[in-house]
Design an enzyme around this catalytic site. Sequence first.
Site, mmCIF file in Angstrom:
data_model
loop_
_atom_site.group_PDB
_atom_site.id
_atom_site.type_symbol
_atom_site.label_atom_id
_atom_site.label_comp_id
_atom_site.label_asym_id
_atom_site.label_seq_id
_atom_site.Cartn_x
_atom_site.Cartn_y
_atom_site.Cartn_z
ATOM 1 N N ASP A 140 2.325 14.690 -46.401
ATOM 2 C CA ASP A 140 2.071 16.058 -45.948
ATOM 3 C C ASP A 140 3.332 16.905 -45.819
ATOM 4 O O ASP A 140 3.246 18.100 -45.568
ATOM 5 C CB ASP A 140 1.351 16.024 -44.592
ATOM 6 N N HIS A 145 4.630 7.355 -40.326
ATOM 7 C CA HIS A 145 3.346 6.857 -40.828
ATOM 8 C C HIS A 145 3.061 5.519 -40.194
ATOM 9 O O HIS A 145 3.991 4.739 -39.968
ATOM 10 C CB HIS A 145 3.393 6.708 -42.359
ATOM 11 N N HIS A 202 -3.572 13.417 -38.904
ATOM 12 C CA HIS A 202 -4.070 12.891 -40.187
ATOM 13 C C HIS A 202 -4.028 14.053 -41.189
ATOM 14 O O HIS A 202 -2.959 14.576 -41.481
ATOM 15 C CB HIS A 202 -5.468 12.317 -39.946
HETATM 16 N N1 CMC Z 1 8.347 12.753 -35.025
HETATM 17 C C1 CMC Z 1 9.062 12.203 -34.016
HETATM 18 N N2 CMC Z 1 8.881 10.958 -33.559
HETATM 19 C C2 CMC Z 1 7.919 10.242 -34.124
HETATM 20 C C3 CMC Z 1 7.122 10.749 -35.189
HETATM 21 C C4 CMC Z 1 7.383 12.049 -35.615
HETATM 22 N N3 CMC Z 1 6.675 12.586 -36.614
HETATM 23 N N4 CMC Z 1 6.231 9.802 -35.562
HETATM 24 C C5 CMC Z 1 6.460 8.747 -34.786
HETATM 25 N N5 CMC Z 1 7.470 9.012 -33.923
HETATM 26 C C6 CMC Z 1 8.072 8.089 -32.940
HETATM 27 C C7 CMC Z 1 7.175 7.938 -31.723
HETATM 28 O O1 CMC Z 1 7.497 8.870 -30.721
HETATM 29 C C8 CMC Z 1 7.477 6.517 -31.322
HETATM 30 O O2 CMC Z 1 8.727 6.495 -30.656
HETATM 31 P P1 CMC Z 1 8.971 5.483 -29.422
HETATM 32 O O3 CMC Z 1 8.935 4.116 -30.026
HETATM 33 O O4 CMC Z 1 10.302 5.872 -28.855
HETATM 34 O O5 CMC Z 1 7.848 5.717 -28.453
HETATM 35 C C9 CMC Z 1 7.668 5.793 -32.640
HETATM 36 O O6 CMC Z 1 8.121 6.798 -33.556
HETATM 37 C C10 CMC Z 1 6.387 5.161 -33.182
HETATM 38 O O7 CMC Z 1 5.381 6.162 -33.195
HETATM 39 P P2 CMC Z 1 3.821 5.882 -33.050
HETATM 40 O O8 CMC Z 1 3.171 7.051 -32.405
HETATM 41 O O9 CMC Z 1 3.604 4.543 -32.411
HETATM 42 O O10 CMC Z 1 3.400 5.760 -34.557
HETATM 43 P P3 CMC Z 1 1.924 5.739 -35.073
HETATM 44 O O11 CMC Z 1 1.907 4.738 -36.129
HETATM 45 O O12 CMC Z 1 0.947 5.577 -33.961
HETATM 46 O O13 CMC Z 1 1.723 7.223 -35.620
HETATM 47 C C11 CMC Z 1 1.645 9.052 -37.055
HETATM 48 C C12 CMC Z 1 1.730 7.540 -36.952
HETATM 49 C C13 CMC Z 1 1.502 9.466 -38.517
HETATM 50 C C14 CMC Z 1 0.390 9.561 -36.289
HETATM 51 C C15 CMC Z 1 2.922 9.681 -36.445
HETATM 52 O O14 CMC Z 1 4.052 9.236 -37.178
HETATM 53 C C16 CMC Z 1 2.866 11.194 -36.382
HETATM 54 O O15 CMC Z 1 2.292 11.742 -35.430
HETATM 55 N N6 CMC Z 1 3.456 11.901 -37.404
HETATM 56 C C17 CMC Z 1 3.378 13.332 -37.473
HETATM 57 C C18 CMC Z 1 2.016 13.749 -38.000
HETATM 58 C C19 CMC Z 1 1.882 13.474 -39.480
HETATM 59 O O16 CMC Z 1 2.767 13.787 -40.268
HETATM 60 N N7 CMC Z 1 0.742 12.912 -39.866
HETATM 61 C C20 CMC Z 1 0.405 12.688 -41.287
HETATM 62 C C21 CMC Z 1 0.320 11.241 -41.637
HETATM 63 S S1 CMC Z 1 0.320 10.979 -43.414
HETATM 64 C C22 CMC Z 1 -1.133 11.668 -43.982
HETATM 65 C C23 CMC Z 1 -2.300 10.875 -43.604
HETATM 66 O O17 CMC Z 1 -2.483 9.774 -44.166
HETATM 67 O O18 CMC Z 1 -3.090 11.359 -42.801
#
Ligand code: CMC
Length: 423
Positions: free
Chosen positions: A358, A302, A263
């Site tokens: 970010d 996201h 986050h």
């Molecule tokens: N890099 C590589 N792969 C990713 C990433 C990433 N940053 N984000 C998601 N994925 C992949 C993930 O491995 C999954 O692949 P698969 O379907 O093969 O298992 C797929 O995309 C869906 O991911 P998820 O974990 O189900 O997505 P989520 O909605 O639970 O997570 C997130 C959202 C923001 C936590 C995640 O995208 C992430 O960890 N991003 C990096 C951290 C980041 O930049 N966070 C800031 C968010 S914006 C500011 C805020 O509002 O806080």
Amino acid sequence: MADSITITDNRNGNTIEVPIVNGGVDAAQWSKLLPGVWFLDPSFGATASTQSAITDLDGENGILRYRGYPIEELAEKSTYLEVAYLLVHGDLPTSAEYEAWQYDITHHTFIHENMRKRFLDGFHYDAHPMGMLVSALAALSTFYPEAKDIDDREVRLKQIIRLIAKTPTIAAACHRFYAGLPFNYPDNELSFPENFLQMMWRVGDPKYDADPRLVRAIDILFMLHADHEQNCSTTAMRVIGSSHADPYSSAAGAAAGLYGPRHGGANEAVVRMLTSIGHMDNVGAFIDGVKSGSGRLQGFGHRVYKNYDPRAKIIKNAAYDVFEVTGKNPLLDVALKLEETALSDEYFISRKLYPNVDFYSGLIYQAMGFPIDFYPVLFAIPRMSGWCAHWNEMLDQNQRISRPRQVYTGAPVRGYVPIAQRI
Ligand code: CMC
């Protein structure tokens, strides 16, 4: 065709038609048909936890609006303080309302001397400023015991003003403690962002003259971070607030939610990642590593946006304005190459992973001289207005205490075995 869905319980043939209203269906109707059967949705991926009139987010189309105003227009024409008013009160202020709001915020920026001298000074010399901020927000509740009177709208508004006004002061105090510099008191002559910058950076001189381009950049970043509907920290604020905890304790919980690298801690993680990649030539190998599961591309992806985060676009442009003053951040080339490579790679395309807010904000913060640990704090300062707006809305809605159900997967009933007889 009716705007509704029909659910049938195949165990007994009972059926119910539930209307779809504003894109949602009322879970209470489902419960009538299916008592004792719960919707399993651990991360709220398909659950609307509330109705809200604050922020409108269409992730498929990359749209973000506060109270109906597009974020692009606010970032171009408004100020953070005006946006904070908009979020909390629902409409843009008239001149008189803005003047009163600015006066109130400006005159609540001071913190109790004990807070700074005894409380914050008690931390370990290298304490992470987010840990300090979370604790300090909770501690504020002990200075304002009347905040418990959450049924009084005037009392509520007073605490909202205090929280928005004091968070930058606490944030700057945390930095000054860490840097071993004396605390700078707020300066009532300055605007909200200018005052924050002088509390952070003024050393020796009686006045601090911030470059107006940097002041504007901070104001834009504050606007972009002010709210983002039901994210992790805002949900924490609403959930804790639903127990009728005071707003300081609720805000401390929200800030704790923001701290994590998934986050608000992501901006810090992005700069650490870019630093470790080091050079454009290493981008390909890094992307291959992400694709093979050795970590995530920080600042990408996201839960809600399946398109370019509109805030990331604005920040990318603001970054160039900042670099005109500070000189280009050498990590920018690595970031641009990383973005270009990821956006043309099937792994990221198929998962609809785009840069989020970010991805570029950390580069601006670094160029402006903020320590890396401090980046999540820079997110928390403006998000305070969003948290407060949601807390207030939740209380106006007279929401019941948040209390989800679980699907139990543990052991069935078993008898207690005395310790000597256990094997
Ligand atoms: N890099 C590589 N792969 C990713 C990433 C990433 N940053 N984000 C998601 N994925 C992949 C993930 O491995 C999954 O692949 P698969 O379907 O093969 O298992 C797929 O995309 C869906 O991911 P998820 O974990 O189900 O997505 P989520 O909605 O639970 O997570 C997130 C959202 C923001 C936590 C995640 O995208 C992430 O960890 N991003 C990096 C951290 C980041 O930049 N966070 C800031 C968010 S914006 C500011 C805020 O509002 O806080």
